[in-house]
Design a protein around this motif. Structure first.
Motif, PDB file in Angstrom:
ATOM      1  N   GLY A 292       0.791  -1.225   0.000  1.00  0.00           N
ATOM      2  CA  GLY A 292       0.000   0.000   0.000  1.00  0.00           C
ATOM      3  C   GLY A 292       0.814   1.261   0.000  1.00  0.00           C
ATOM      4  O   GLY A 292       0.250   2.362   0.108  1.00  0.00           O
ATOM      5  N   LEU A 293       2.155   1.115  -0.115  1.00  0.00           N
ATOM      6  CA  LEU A 293       3.014   2.284  -0.182  1.00  0.00           C
ATOM      7  C   LEU A 293       3.418   2.559  -1.629  1.00  0.00           C
ATOM      8  O   LEU A 293       3.618   1.637  -2.420  1.00  0.00           O
ATOM      9  N   ALA A 294       3.532   3.827  -1.956  1.00  0.00           N
ATOM     10  CA  ALA A 294       4.032   4.243  -3.265  1.00  0.00           C
ATOM     11  C   ALA A 294       5.326   5.016  -3.064  1.00  0.00           C
ATOM     12  O   ALA A 294       5.526   5.655  -2.027  1.00  0.00           O
ATOM     13  N   HIS A 295       6.201   4.967  -4.058  1.00  0.00           N
ATOM     14  CA  HIS A 295       7.497   5.626  -3.923  1.00  0.00           C
ATOM     15  C   HIS A 295       7.595   6.841  -4.836  1.00  0.00           C
ATOM     16  O   HIS A 295       7.020   6.879  -5.924  1.00  0.00           O
ATOM     17  N   LEU A 296       8.344   7.829  -4.363  1.00  0.00           N
ATOM     18  CA  LEU A 296       8.687   9.009  -5.141  1.00  0.00           C
ATOM     19  C   LEU A 296      10.205   9.119  -5.167  1.00  0.00           C
ATOM     20  O   LEU A 296      10.860   8.939  -4.137  1.00  0.00           O
ATOM     21  N   GLN A 297      10.761   9.413  -6.323  1.00  0.00           N
ATOM     22  CA  GLN A 297      12.204   9.587  -6.449  1.00  0.00           C
ATOM     23  C   GLN A 297      12.512  11.072  -6.289  1.00  0.00           C
ATOM     24  O   GLN A 297      12.028  11.901  -7.065  1.00  0.00           O
ATOM     25  N   VAL A 298      13.307  11.376  -5.274  1.00  0.00           N
ATOM     26  CA  VAL A 298      13.481  12.765  -4.871  1.00  0.00           C
ATOM     27  C   VAL A 298      14.963  13.105  -4.739  1.00  0.00           C
ATOM     28  O   VAL A 298      15.814  12.238  -4.573  1.00  0.00           O
ATOM     29  N   GLY A 299      15.264  14.397  -4.819  1.00  0.00           N
ATOM     30  CA  GLY A 299      16.636  14.846  -4.694  1.00  0.00           C
ATOM     31  C   GLY A 299      16.709  16.335  -4.464  1.00  0.00           C
ATOM     32  O   GLY A 299      15.689  16.983  -4.171  1.00  0.00           O
ATOM     33  N   ALA A 300      17.909  16.889  -4.587  1.00  0.00           N
ATOM     34  CA  ALA A 300      18.240  18.301  -4.376  1.00  0.00           C
ATOM     35  C   ALA A 300      18.528  18.527  -2.891  1.00  0.00           C
ATOM     36  O   ALA A 300      18.007  17.821  -2.016  1.00  0.00           O
ATOM     37  N   PRO A 301      19.357  19.516  -2.578  1.00  0.00           N
ATOM     38  CA  PRO A 301      19.697  19.793  -1.177  1.00  0.00           C
ATOM     39  C   PRO A 301      18.488  20.018  -0.279  1.00  0.00           C
ATOM     40  O   PRO A 301      18.524  19.721   0.913  1.00  0.00           O
ATOM     41  N   ALA A 302      17.394  20.556  -0.857  1.00  0.00           N
ATOM     42  CA  ALA A 302      16.197  20.801  -0.042  1.00  0.00           C
ATOM     43  C   ALA A 302      15.657  19.530   0.591  1.00  0.00           C
ATOM     44  O   ALA A 302      14.961  19.590   1.615  1.00  0.00           O
TER      45      ALA A 302
ATOM     46  N   ARG B 214       8.529  16.041   5.679  1.00  0.00           N
ATOM     47  CA  ARG B 214       7.764  15.105   6.500  1.00  0.00           C
ATOM     48  C   ARG B 214       6.380  15.665   6.839  1.00  0.00           C
ATOM     49  O   ARG B 214       5.414  14.914   6.985  1.00  0.00           O
ATOM     50  N   ALA B 215       6.295  16.983   6.976  1.00  0.00           N
ATOM     51  CA  ALA B 215       4.995  17.588   7.259  1.00  0.00           C
ATOM     52  C   ALA B 215       4.044  17.444   6.076  1.00  0.00           C
ATOM     53  O   ALA B 215       2.831  17.285   6.254  1.00  0.00           O
ATOM     54  N   LEU B 216       4.603  17.503   4.848  1.00  0.00           N
ATOM     55  CA  LEU B 216       3.779  17.334   3.656  1.00  0.00           C
ATOM     56  C   LEU B 216       3.277  15.907   3.508  1.00  0.00           C
ATOM     57  O   LEU B 216       2.168  15.680   3.014  1.00  0.00           O
ATOM     58  N   LEU B 217       4.092  14.940   3.946  1.00  0.00           N
ATOM     59  CA  LEU B 217       3.750  13.522   3.790  1.00  0.00           C
ATOM     60  C   LEU B 217       3.897  12.830   5.137  1.00  0.00           C
ATOM     61  O   LEU B 217       4.868  12.102   5.383  1.00  0.00           O
ATOM     62  N   PRO B 218       2.961  13.032   6.043  1.00  0.00           N
ATOM     63  CA  PRO B 218       3.068  12.412   7.370  1.00  0.00           C
ATOM     64  C   PRO B 218       3.193  10.890   7.281  1.00  0.00           C
ATOM     65  O   PRO B 218       2.463  10.244   6.537  1.00  0.00           O
TER      66      PRO B 218
ATOM     67  N   MET C 181       3.702  15.268  -5.299  1.00  0.00           N
ATOM     68  CA  MET C 181       4.854  15.643  -6.119  1.00  0.00           C
ATOM     69  C   MET C 181       4.919  17.151  -6.306  1.00  0.00           C
ATOM     70  O   MET C 181       5.982  17.765  -6.161  1.00  0.00           O
ATOM     71  N   ASP C 182       3.779  17.767  -6.615  1.00  0.00           N
ATOM     72  CA  ASP C 182       3.748  19.216  -6.823  1.00  0.00           C
ATOM     73  C   ASP C 182       4.117  19.957  -5.544  1.00  0.00           C
ATOM     74  O   ASP C 182       4.831  20.977  -5.578  1.00  0.00           O
TER      75      ASP C 182
ATOM     76  N   HIS D  84      13.552  18.198  -5.814  1.00  0.00           N
ATOM     77  CA  HIS D  84      13.417  17.665  -7.172  1.00  0.00           C
ATOM     78  C   HIS D  84      12.694  16.320  -7.102  1.00  0.00           C
ATOM     79  O   HIS D  84      13.034  15.459  -6.278  1.00  0.00           O
ATOM     80  N   VAL D  85      11.695  16.135  -7.958  1.00  0.00           N
ATOM     81  CA  VAL D  85      10.930  14.889  -7.990  1.00  0.00           C
ATOM     82  C   VAL D  85      10.961  14.331  -9.403  1.00  0.00           C
ATOM     83  O   VAL D  85      10.581  15.008 -10.363  1.00  0.00           O
ATOM     84  N   SER D  86      11.437  13.095  -9.547  1.00  0.00           N
ATOM     85  CA  SER D  86      11.341  12.352 -10.808  1.00  0.00           C
ATOM     86  C   SER D  86      10.172  11.387 -10.681  1.00  0.00           C
ATOM     87  O   SER D  86      10.122  10.596  -9.730  1.00  0.00           O
ATOM     88  N   ASP D  87       9.261  11.461 -11.608  1.00  0.00           N
ATOM     89  CA  ASP D  87       8.038  10.658 -11.536  1.00  0.00           C
ATOM     90  C   ASP D  87       8.336   9.205 -11.902  1.00  0.00           C
ATOM     91  O   ASP D  87       8.639   8.903 -13.052  1.00  0.00           O
ATOM     92  N   PRO D  88       8.236   8.273 -10.936  1.00  0.00           N
ATOM     93  CA  PRO D  88       8.467   6.858 -11.245  1.00  0.00           C
ATOM     94  C   PRO D  88       7.201   6.109 -11.633  1.00  0.00           C
ATOM     95  O   PRO D  88       7.203   4.882 -11.676  1.00  0.00           O
ATOM     96  N   HIS D  89       6.126   6.850 -11.912  1.00  0.00           N
ATOM     97  CA  HIS D  89       4.835   6.224 -12.168  1.00  0.00           C
ATOM     98  C   HIS D  89       4.354   6.477 -13.596  1.00  0.00           C
ATOM     99  O   HIS D  89       3.149   6.585 -13.855  1.00  0.00           O
ATOM    100  N   THR D  90       5.287   6.563 -14.508  1.00  0.00           N
ATOM    101  CA  THR D  90       4.959   6.717 -15.921  1.00  0.00           C
ATOM    102  C   THR D  90       6.013   6.017 -16.755  1.00  0.00           C
ATOM    103  O   THR D  90       7.174   5.939 -16.358  1.00  0.00           O
TER     104      THR D  90
END
Length: 434
Positions: free
Chosen positions: A323-333, A342-346, A381-382, A390-396
């Protein structure tokens, strides 16, 4: 299709062509099922026929025959990609390259091999000459051509960057033009073939960079606090010379899904690194200075650490927590604004791997969050992009922009649009000014 299958048998041999339903199904799948979005759309296509060319010449012949028949062609390595790269959306011919697996030559700083050569074979050939691969994927059984066409980075990327950062020096490419030929590309001309899913030409052979062989050792450490582990990882990447081959950080929620190991204690944040034995003392000091504990230093443990990196973490967590989905993320932020992330995605879990970039080493990662639907995932993602992650969409299975160079190469080497159709989106016409 029957006529094409017979022509392929004549050209390649009876045992190199299959229309068996089981073979066709296997050749039409990859690891896209890791995405709940793509899983809902699968199966998306089914090969009509599968060919297994044994060398670049047979590959060129198979592609030329498919072109003459007007049949789509989807190239395939081991099918270890996660985005549907190898799924034949328009059916047709799948060309499985795993039998074209010869190491052709090894020189000072380079190795040339056929596209179906596994990375374990490439690394062994390099190390026999006192060298090693500058980079390889976390799935070490992946093929050379498959990784170049579908991957991006991996073990070794802290020092050597992405695969288009000079890793590839030359390619022999099969065009889909009806000409039974190999086109040689070198240097920057190889760029439009990298991470292009085979839409701009089928990679037949590749020459990639080697580095002097090093004596790598696995270091296992743990921390009370995630922020301390991140600080230690950044210190390892920035201060050690030679640079670590891999640095990974996992918070306790991900550690719980990893294999039981004395070097990875449950309930703590885990840092794991592949470091040169000559800098072990300095590596230990970096860990303890950040408040960590060196749990174990293990000769021969580099393979285990590789198998726990990048999307292998996603796979392991999804097995224990469906039931978990993954997002590929990066950048110093990603680490500098971790509290906002973490607040955006509890409740989201974060896995990090080190990467070298023009501004120095940083972490890229995987956020695993509860899947409540595609719309919510796109919104997440938005939101992450809104705070500088930075978010790379792994769902396409569509390639992401910028794609101008890929489209130009595809127009030249695949004018009929038969190579892996459905993966290269059409260019959006520019709006007229005024």
């Amino acid at each position: 299709m029957d006529d094409l299958a017979q022509r392929l048998r004549t050209a390649l041999g009876d045992d190199a062509v299959s229309v068996d339903p089981g073979v066709r199904r296997t050749a039409s799948t990859d690891w896209a099922h890791m995405s709940p979005v793509l899983t809902a759309r699968l199966p998306a296509g089914l090969a009509d026929v599968v060919a297994f060319p044994a060398d670049p010449g047979q590959l060129a012949r198979a592609v030329a025959l498919a072109h003459d028949a007007g049949v789509p062609v989807t190239p395939r390595g081991k099918g270890t990609g996660n985005y549907g790269q190898a799924i034949p959306l328009r059916d047709g011919l799948v060309v499985d390259l795993t039998r074209a697996r010869r190491v052709l030559d090894v020189g000072a700083g380079w190795v040339t091999a056929e596209a179906g050569t596994p990375f374990v074979t490439l690394e062994a050939a390099a190390r026999a000459t006192g060298q090693e691969l500058a980079m390889f994927p976390s799935t070490v059984g992946s093929t050379l051509g498959g990784f170049l066409a579908g991957g991006a980075g991996g073990t070794g990327s802290i020092e050597n960057g992405w695969l288009w950062s000079g890793f590839v020096t030359a390619l022999d490419v099969v065009p889909c033009t009806g000409a039974e030929e190999l086109v040689h590309l070198a240097g920057p001309d190889t760029g439009p073939l990298l991470h292009a899913y085979g839409t701009s030409g089928v990679i037949a052979t590749a020459t990639v960079r080697l580095r002097p062989r090093r004596d790598w050792t696995a270091l296992f450490a743990s921390f009370d606090r995630w922020t301390d582990a991140v600080a230690a990882g950044l210190a390892l990447m920035a201060s050690l010379a030679p640079v670590p081959r891999l640095v990974s950080v996992d918070e306790p929620g991900i550690v719980a899904a990893l294999p039981a190991d004395p070097g990875i204690p449950r309930g703590r944040t885990s840092l794991r690194a592949i470091v040169d034995t000559g800098v072990l003392t300095a590596a230990r000091q970096a860990v303890t200075a950040a408040g960590g504990v060196v749990e174990e230093v293990r000769a021969g443990g580099a393979g285990l650490l590789t198998s726990l990196s990048f999307n292998h973490a996603t796979h392991r967590v999804q097995k224990t927590r469906p039931g978990l989905a993954h997002l590929q993320v990066g950048a110093p932020a990603l680490v500098e604004r971790a509290d906002e992330v973490r607040a955006l995605l509890p409740g989201a879990l974060l896995h990090l791997d080190g990467l070298g970039g023009p501004d120095g080493p940083e972490f890229v990662g995987l956020l695993l969050t509860r899947y409540t639907g595609e719309e919510a995932l796109r919104g997440a993602m938005d939101a992450l992009r809104g705070i500088g992650v930075h978010v790379s969409d792994p769902h396409t299975w569509e390639l992401a922009e910028p794609l101008d160079d890929v489209r130009r190469a595809a127009a030249r080497y695949d004018p009929a649009g038969l190579l892996n159709p459905g993966k290269l989106p059409a260019a959006v016409p520019a709006r007229p000014v005024g």
